[in-house]
Design a protein around this motif. Structure first.
Motif, mmCIF file in Angstrom:
data_model
loop_
_atom_site.group_PDB
_atom_site.id
_atom_site.type_symbol
_atom_site.label_atom_id
_atom_site.label_comp_id
_atom_site.label_asym_id
_atom_site.label_seq_id
_atom_site.Cartn_x
_atom_site.Cartn_y
_atom_site.Cartn_z
ATOM 1 N N TRP A 83 30.421 31.403 68.834
ATOM 2 C CA TRP A 83 30.306 32.687 69.732
ATOM 3 C C TRP A 83 30.572 34.114 69.949
ATOM 4 C CZ3 TRP A 83 25.559 31.236 73.434
ATOM 5 C CH2 TRP A 83 25.250 30.177 72.777
ATOM 6 N N ARG A 84 31.362 34.178 69.142
ATOM 7 C CA ARG A 84 31.572 35.357 68.461
ATOM 8 C C ARG A 84 31.168 36.573 68.012
ATOM 9 N NH1 ARG A 84 36.748 34.929 64.913
ATOM 10 N NH2 ARG A 84 35.910 32.861 63.746
ATOM 11 N N ASP A 85 30.637 37.616 67.773
ATOM 12 C CA ASP A 85 29.786 38.264 67.161
ATOM 13 C C ASP A 85 30.459 39.115 65.807
ATOM 14 O OD1 ASP A 85 27.689 38.274 68.948
ATOM 15 O OD2 ASP A 85 28.950 39.585 70.587
ATOM 16 N N GLU A 86 29.831 40.163 65.175
ATOM 17 C CA GLU A 86 31.034 40.866 64.028
ATOM 18 C C GLU A 86 32.426 41.207 63.810
ATOM 19 O OE1 GLU A 86 28.389 43.005 61.911
ATOM 20 O OE2 GLU A 86 26.556 42.661 62.960
ATOM 21 N N PRO A 87 32.123 41.750 65.577
ATOM 22 C CA PRO A 87 33.290 42.664 65.381
ATOM 23 C C PRO A 87 35.163 41.703 65.476
ATOM 24 C CG PRO A 87 32.083 43.801 66.796
ATOM 25 C CD PRO A 87 31.495 42.683 65.753
ATOM 26 N N GLU A 88 34.628 40.879 66.320
ATOM 27 C CA GLU A 88 35.705 39.836 66.381
ATOM 28 C C GLU A 88 35.797 38.963 65.468
ATOM 29 O OE1 GLU A 88 35.105 37.702 70.302
ATOM 30 O OE2 GLU A 88 33.072 37.762 69.418
ATOM 31 N N PHE A 89 35.119 38.823 64.143
ATOM 32 C CA PHE A 89 35.830 37.928 62.586
ATOM 33 C C PHE A 89 37.068 38.896 62.015
ATOM 34 C CE2 PHE A 89 31.670 35.398 63.945
ATOM 35 C CZ PHE A 89 32.211 34.224 63.861
ATOM 36 N N ARG A 90 37.405 38.493 61.457
ATOM 37 C CA ARG A 90 39.055 38.703 60.873
ATOM 38 C C ARG A 90 38.684 37.783 59.497
ATOM 39 N NH1 ARG A 90 38.526 41.380 64.621
ATOM 40 N NH2 ARG A 90 40.082 41.529 65.835
ATOM 41 N N ASN A 91 37.452 38.170 58.893
ATOM 42 C CA ASN A 91 37.266 37.931 57.300
ATOM 43 C C ASN A 91 37.741 38.689 56.294
ATOM 44 O OD1 ASN A 91 34.434 37.881 58.348
ATOM 45 N ND2 ASN A 91 34.460 37.951 56.134
ATOM 46 N N CYS A 92 37.908 38.051 55.474
ATOM 47 C CA CYS A 92 37.725 39.523 54.057
ATOM 48 C C CYS A 92 36.487 39.981 54.213
ATOM 49 C CB CYS A 92 39.366 39.255 52.798
ATOM 50 S SG CYS A 92 38.137 37.994 52.384
ATOM 51 N N TRP A 93 36.946 41.184 53.421
ATOM 52 C CA TRP A 93 35.066 41.265 52.767
ATOM 53 C C TRP A 93 34.273 40.947 51.604
ATOM 54 C CZ3 TRP A 93 33.462 47.298 52.704
ATOM 55 C CH2 TRP A 93 33.542 48.086 53.718
ATOM 56 N N LEU A 94 36.183 40.355 50.354
ATOM 57 C CA LEU A 94 35.208 39.629 49.568
ATOM 58 C C LEU A 94 34.487 38.649 49.739
ATOM 59 C CD1 LEU A 94 35.593 39.188 46.314
ATOM 60 C CD2 LEU A 94 37.272 37.742 46.628
ATOM 61 N N VAL A 95 34.600 38.184 51.006
ATOM 62 C CA VAL A 95 33.695 36.521 50.878
ATOM 63 C C VAL A 95 32.393 37.028 51.382
ATOM 64 C CG1 VAL A 95 35.472 34.990 51.286
ATOM 65 C CG2 VAL A 95 34.531 36.537 53.414
ATOM 66 N N GLU A 96 32.296 38.624 51.585
ATOM 67 C CA GLU A 96 30.584 38.910 52.538
ATOM 68 C C GLU A 96 29.879 39.078 51.560
ATOM 69 O OE1 GLU A 96 31.637 42.083 55.144
ATOM 70 O OE2 GLU A 96 33.397 40.920 56.662
ATOM 71 N N GLN A 97 30.473 39.481 50.469
ATOM 72 C CA GLN A 97 29.515 39.991 48.484
ATOM 73 C C GLN A 97 28.735 39.157 48.783
ATOM 74 O OE1 GLN A 97 30.472 43.180 49.024
ATOM 75 N NE2 GLN A 97 31.876 42.534 50.529
ATOM 76 N N PRO A 98 27.207 39.951 47.923
ATOM 77 C CA PRO A 98 25.831 38.784 48.620
ATOM 78 C C PRO A 98 26.049 37.714 46.832
ATOM 79 C CG PRO A 98 25.483 41.648 48.432
ATOM 80 C CD PRO A 98 26.643 40.803 48.068
ATOM 81 N N ASN A 99 25.081 36.400 47.290
ATOM 82 C CA ASN A 99 24.961 35.558 46.269
ATOM 83 C C ASN A 99 25.189 36.403 45.123
ATOM 84 O OD1 ASN A 99 26.397 33.227 47.480
ATOM 85 N ND2 ASN A 99 24.626 33.500 48.237
ATOM 86 N N GLY A 100 23.910 36.855 44.996
ATOM 87 C CA GLY A 100 23.294 37.779 43.526
ATOM 88 C C GLY A 100 22.925 36.099 42.500
#
Length: 279
Positions: free
Chosen positions: A104-121
């Protein structure tokens, strides 16, 4: 098993029970209430783990071999366990559950690093991401074993043992791919190079870390150990450290890559489509 929407959905979203099992009993460090600053720090670490576990879950039934299906599934479950404990602790400051924070949070409320967002590829991309992140987490949880916060210390005590396996698993695959065929070597080299711009964000200090001296692990202090681990593995793999410019990643401030929205859409669809549902 059926889904029954609750009448008072606004008050019940995220309330899930499974065969009368109290899932909260599985969480490490339950019962403590975090201060606002500690909650923000736990949220960062919990979001890292949550998004990574969601990404790894994609590989179930898609691994290159059955053993890898099981290995990545187990790693995903380990990381999800870290996320649940950390998000539970983060939510204690405001009376929210780990499900509230996950769904129940939207994108701007998340505080994760960009690394874990990168595509599985392809599989090499996922392994490279896992290797980098596990090398970071190994240093992170090792330092948190000395935290003056009892809950963070307890979470680190369990997570550190599991992350050692995650690191060993991904390191063995780095070696296997780098020392395999010409194609596998080229692919893992490109994977590491493509992900390396997101490394610096993991080790950036900020005022929150200054306020949590003795409680939080100072990111910049983790870099030397991380570099030693990575250099050792890449040297054995006969690979060079990537020489690339860092990305202007601002995940800790709630500024994310375009990938996060797609990840959250998949992860949050069911609880938002059926708020207040119970299984």
């Amino acid at each position: 098993m059926s889904i029954e929407p609750a009448a008072a959905a606004a008050d019940l979203h995220g309330d899930v029970s499974v065969d009368d099992l109290e899932l909260a009993d599985e969480l490490t460090g339950s019962g403590e209430v975090a201060t606002p600053d500690v909650a923000e720090y736990a949220l960062r670490l919990g979001d890292d783990a949550l998004i990574l576990s969601q990404q790894l879950g994609w590989w179930v039934s898609r691994g290159p071999e059955l053993e890898e299906d099981l290995a990545l599934s187990n790693i995903a479950l380990d990381v999800l366990g870290h996320a649940r404990s950390l998000l539970r602790y983060a939510g204690s400051a405001t009376g929210r559950s780990e499900d509230d924070l996950a769904f129940w949070r939207d994108e701007p409320e998340f505080r994760n690093c960009w690394l874990v967002e990168q595509p599985n590829g392809h599989y090499g991309d996922t392994i490279a991401r896992q290797f980098i992140f596990s090398a970071y987490q190994a240093e992170l949880y090792r330092q948190l074993l000395s935290s003056t916060d009892a809950t963070l210390r307890a979470i680190a005590g369990k997570a550190e043992r599991e992350v050692r396996y995650h690191l060993d698993h991904s390191a063995q695959w780095i070696l296997r791919l780098a020392l395999g065929t010409e194609e596998s070597r080229e692919r893992i080299t490109v994977s590491l190079r493509d992900l390396w711009p997101y490394v610096d964000e993991l080790f950036a200090d900020d005022p929150l870390i200054d306020r949590l001296s003795g409680i939080a692990a100072r990111p910049s202090d983790l870099r030397a150990g991380f570099d030693d681990t990575v250099r050792t593995v890449l040297s054995e793999a006969e690979l060079e450290l990537p020489d690339v410019q860092p990305a202007r990643a601002r995940g800790r401030d709630g500024q994310h890559s375009t990938r996060l929205g797609y990840i959250l859409a998949e992860m949050q669809w069911l609880p938002r489509r059926h708020p207040g549902a119970s299984w």
